[in-house]
Design a protein around this motif. Structure first.
Motif, PDB file in Angstrom:
ATOM      1  N   ALA A   1     -15.054  -2.495  -0.599  1.00 17.43           N
ATOM      2  CA  ALA A   1     -13.884  -3.308  -0.963  1.00 17.43           C
ATOM      3  C   ALA A   1     -13.416  -4.094   0.261  1.00 17.43           C
ATOM      4  O   ALA A   1     -13.547  -3.641   1.401  1.00 17.43           O
ATOM      5  CB  ALA A   1     -12.769  -2.396  -1.460  1.00 17.43           C
ATOM      6  N   ASP A   2     -12.875  -5.257  -0.001  1.00 18.54           N
ATOM      7  CA  ASP A   2     -12.422  -6.143   1.079  1.00 18.54           C
ATOM      8  C   ASP A   2     -10.976  -5.782   1.438  1.00 18.54           C
ATOM      9  O   ASP A   2     -10.038  -6.506   1.111  1.00 18.54           O
ATOM     10  CB  ASP A   2     -12.543  -7.596   0.589  1.00 18.54           C
ATOM     11  N   VAL A   3     -10.825  -4.606   2.112  1.00 18.38           N
ATOM     12  CA  VAL A   3      -9.482  -4.121   2.476  1.00 18.38           C
ATOM     13  C   VAL A   3      -9.158  -4.593   3.891  1.00 18.38           C
ATOM     14  O   VAL A   3      -9.944  -4.346   4.809  1.00 18.38           O
ATOM     15  CB  VAL A   3      -9.434  -2.573   2.411  1.00 18.38           C
ATOM     16  N   PRO A   4      -7.996  -5.246   4.060  1.00 18.15           N
ATOM     17  CA  PRO A   4      -7.663  -5.681   5.418  1.00 18.15           C
ATOM     18  C   PRO A   4      -7.383  -4.473   6.314  1.00 18.15           C
ATOM     19  O   PRO A   4      -6.852  -3.462   5.862  1.00 18.15           O
ATOM     20  CB  PRO A   4      -6.400  -6.532   5.224  1.00 18.15           C
ATOM     21  N   GLU A   5      -7.745  -4.593   7.585  1.00 14.97           N
ATOM     22  CA  GLU A   5      -7.501  -3.528   8.576  1.00 14.97           C
ATOM     23  C   GLU A   5      -5.986  -3.349   8.748  1.00 14.97           C
ATOM     24  O   GLU A   5      -5.267  -4.324   8.933  1.00 14.97           O
ATOM     25  CB  GLU A   5      -8.136  -3.947   9.912  1.00 14.97           C
ATOM     26  N   LEU A   6      -5.514  -2.095   8.651  1.00 12.80           N
ATOM     27  CA  LEU A   6      -4.082  -1.837   8.820  1.00 12.80           C
ATOM     28  C   LEU A   6      -3.794  -1.411  10.250  1.00 12.80           C
ATOM     29  O   LEU A   6      -4.579  -0.669  10.846  1.00 12.80           O
ATOM     30  CB  LEU A   6      -3.636  -0.719   7.870  1.00 12.80           C
ATOM     31  N   PRO A   7      -2.655  -1.866  10.812  1.00  9.63           N
ATOM     32  CA  PRO A   7      -2.292  -1.380  12.145  1.00  9.63           C
ATOM     33  C   PRO A   7      -1.896   0.091  12.047  1.00  9.63           C
ATOM     34  O   PRO A   7      -1.480   0.554  10.985  1.00  9.63           O
ATOM     35  CB  PRO A   7      -1.081  -2.245  12.512  1.00  9.63           C
ATOM     36  N   PRO A   8      -2.022   0.870  13.156  1.00 12.70           N
ATOM     37  CA  PRO A   8      -1.595   2.270  13.105  1.00 12.70           C
ATOM     38  C   PRO A   8      -0.088   2.352  12.841  1.00 12.70           C
ATOM     39  O   PRO A   8       0.664   1.464  13.230  1.00 12.70           O
ATOM     40  CB  PRO A   8      -1.955   2.810  14.485  1.00 12.70           C
ATOM     41  N   ILE A   9       0.358   3.428  12.155  1.00  9.04           N
ATOM     42  CA  ILE A   9       1.781   3.587  11.826  1.00  9.04           C
ATOM     43  C   ILE A   9       2.502   4.198  13.015  1.00  9.04           C
ATOM     44  O   ILE A   9       2.109   5.268  13.494  1.00  9.04           O
ATOM     45  CB  ILE A   9       1.938   4.469  10.576  1.00  9.04           C
ATOM     46  N   PRO A  10       3.562   3.532  13.511  1.00  4.24           N
ATOM     47  CA  PRO A  10       4.306   4.106  14.642  1.00  4.24           C
ATOM     48  C   PRO A  10       4.884   5.464  14.249  1.00  4.24           C
ATOM     49  O   PRO A  10       5.323   5.640  13.107  1.00  4.24           O
ATOM     50  CB  PRO A  10       5.426   3.080  14.879  1.00  4.24           C
TER      51      PRO A  10
ATOM     52  N   GLY B   1       0.825  -1.212   0.000  1.00  4.45           N
ATOM     53  CA  GLY B   1       0.000   0.000   0.000  1.00  4.45           C
ATOM     54  C   GLY B   1       0.852   1.252   0.000  1.00  4.45           C
ATOM     55  O   GLY B   1       0.640   2.173  -0.798  1.00  4.45           O
ATOM     56  N   ARG B   2       1.842   1.285   0.875  1.00  2.97           N
ATOM     57  CA  ARG B   2       2.789   2.414   0.930  1.00  2.97           C
ATOM     58  C   ARG B   2       3.500   2.552  -0.414  1.00  2.97           C
ATOM     59  O   ARG B   2       3.638   3.666  -0.933  1.00  2.97           O
ATOM     60  CB  ARG B   2       3.781   2.157   2.069  1.00  2.97           C
ATOM     61  N   GLU B   3       3.936   1.443  -0.985  1.00  2.00           N
ATOM     62  CA  GLU B   3       4.678   1.505  -2.250  1.00  2.00           C
ATOM     63  C   GLU B   3       3.798   2.047  -3.390  1.00  2.00           C
ATOM     64  O   GLU B   3       4.264   2.843  -4.205  1.00  2.00           O
ATOM     65  CB  GLU B   3       5.255   0.135  -2.604  1.00  2.00           C
ATOM     66  N   ALA B   4       2.536   1.643  -3.417  1.00  2.67           N
ATOM     67  CA  ALA B   4       1.619   2.133  -4.464  1.00  2.67           C
ATOM     68  C   ALA B   4       1.439   3.650  -4.345  1.00  2.67           C
ATOM     69  O   ALA B   4       1.422   4.371  -5.350  1.00  2.67           O
ATOM     70  CB  ALA B   4       0.276   1.416  -4.365  1.00  2.67           C
ATOM     71  N   ARG B   5       1.331   4.141  -3.096  1.00  2.00           N
ATOM     72  CA  ARG B   5       1.185   5.589  -2.894  1.00  2.00           C
ATOM     73  C   ARG B   5       2.458   6.329  -3.311  1.00  2.00           C
ATOM     74  O   ARG B   5       2.402   7.412  -3.902  1.00  2.00           O
ATOM     75  CB  ARG B   5       0.849   5.892  -1.426  1.00  2.00           C
TER      76      ARG B   5
END
Lengths: 103, 103
Positions: B3-12, A58-62
């Motif tokens: 869309a079936d997007v998986p939940e992302l953890p928060p970014i440190p 996801g980061r890479e696509a952005r």
């Protein structure tokens, strides 16, 4: 015994001038790449500590989308910008996997 | 339908900070690469005008040697610096051949 070096034509002054600019730009690119890898090495250590995956699609696509826009604005072929980014990311992921395997 | 997007953890925060620096460096790299191709396009036109070959192995060998030294000083893997240079030069030669074929 002298080496069998073919005689080179003299370098036109305009070519010498352009080559000097290219060399200056390359010096800057090398130093920026060094800084970039310093940052991604830190990202690698952090990801290993937090058990985050080495790659983040996801980061890479952005990043690719953003760099393509910047490339167009700067007059750089966005296809080349994307290839360049993929080339650098492949190296970064290799580093991250090395760091994770040593953790 | 969502869309079936998986939940992302928060970014440190530390990761967010490093990513922001990487994005800034990438912007600089894109703009420098744009300048580099502007210079090499001029070299391509000049070479086509003067009927010089698109590729110049002696010049490239000197560039690689110089960039490896700069890379070591900057803390960049010189093997990566050389691969990076080969990647860029391959694109430049492709451009020069295009220019020469259109001349």
């Amino acid at each position: 015994m002298t080496a069998d070096v073919p005689e080179l034509p003299p370098i036109p002054p305009e070519l010498a001038r352009l080559r000097h600019s290219i060399d200056n730009i390359d010096s800057a690119l090398v130093h920026l790449m060094a800084e970039r890898f310093k940052a991604t090495q830190q990202v690698g250590v952090l990801k290993a500590e937090l058990a985050l995956p080495a790659s983040d699609p996801g980061r890479e696509a952005r990043q690719v989308a953003r760099l393509r826009v910047l490339a167009e604005e700067a007059g750089l072929d966005p296809v080349f910008a994307e290839k360049f980014f993929a080339f650098v990311v492949a190296e970064v992921i290799r580093h991250h996997e090395d760091i994770a395997s040593q953790a």
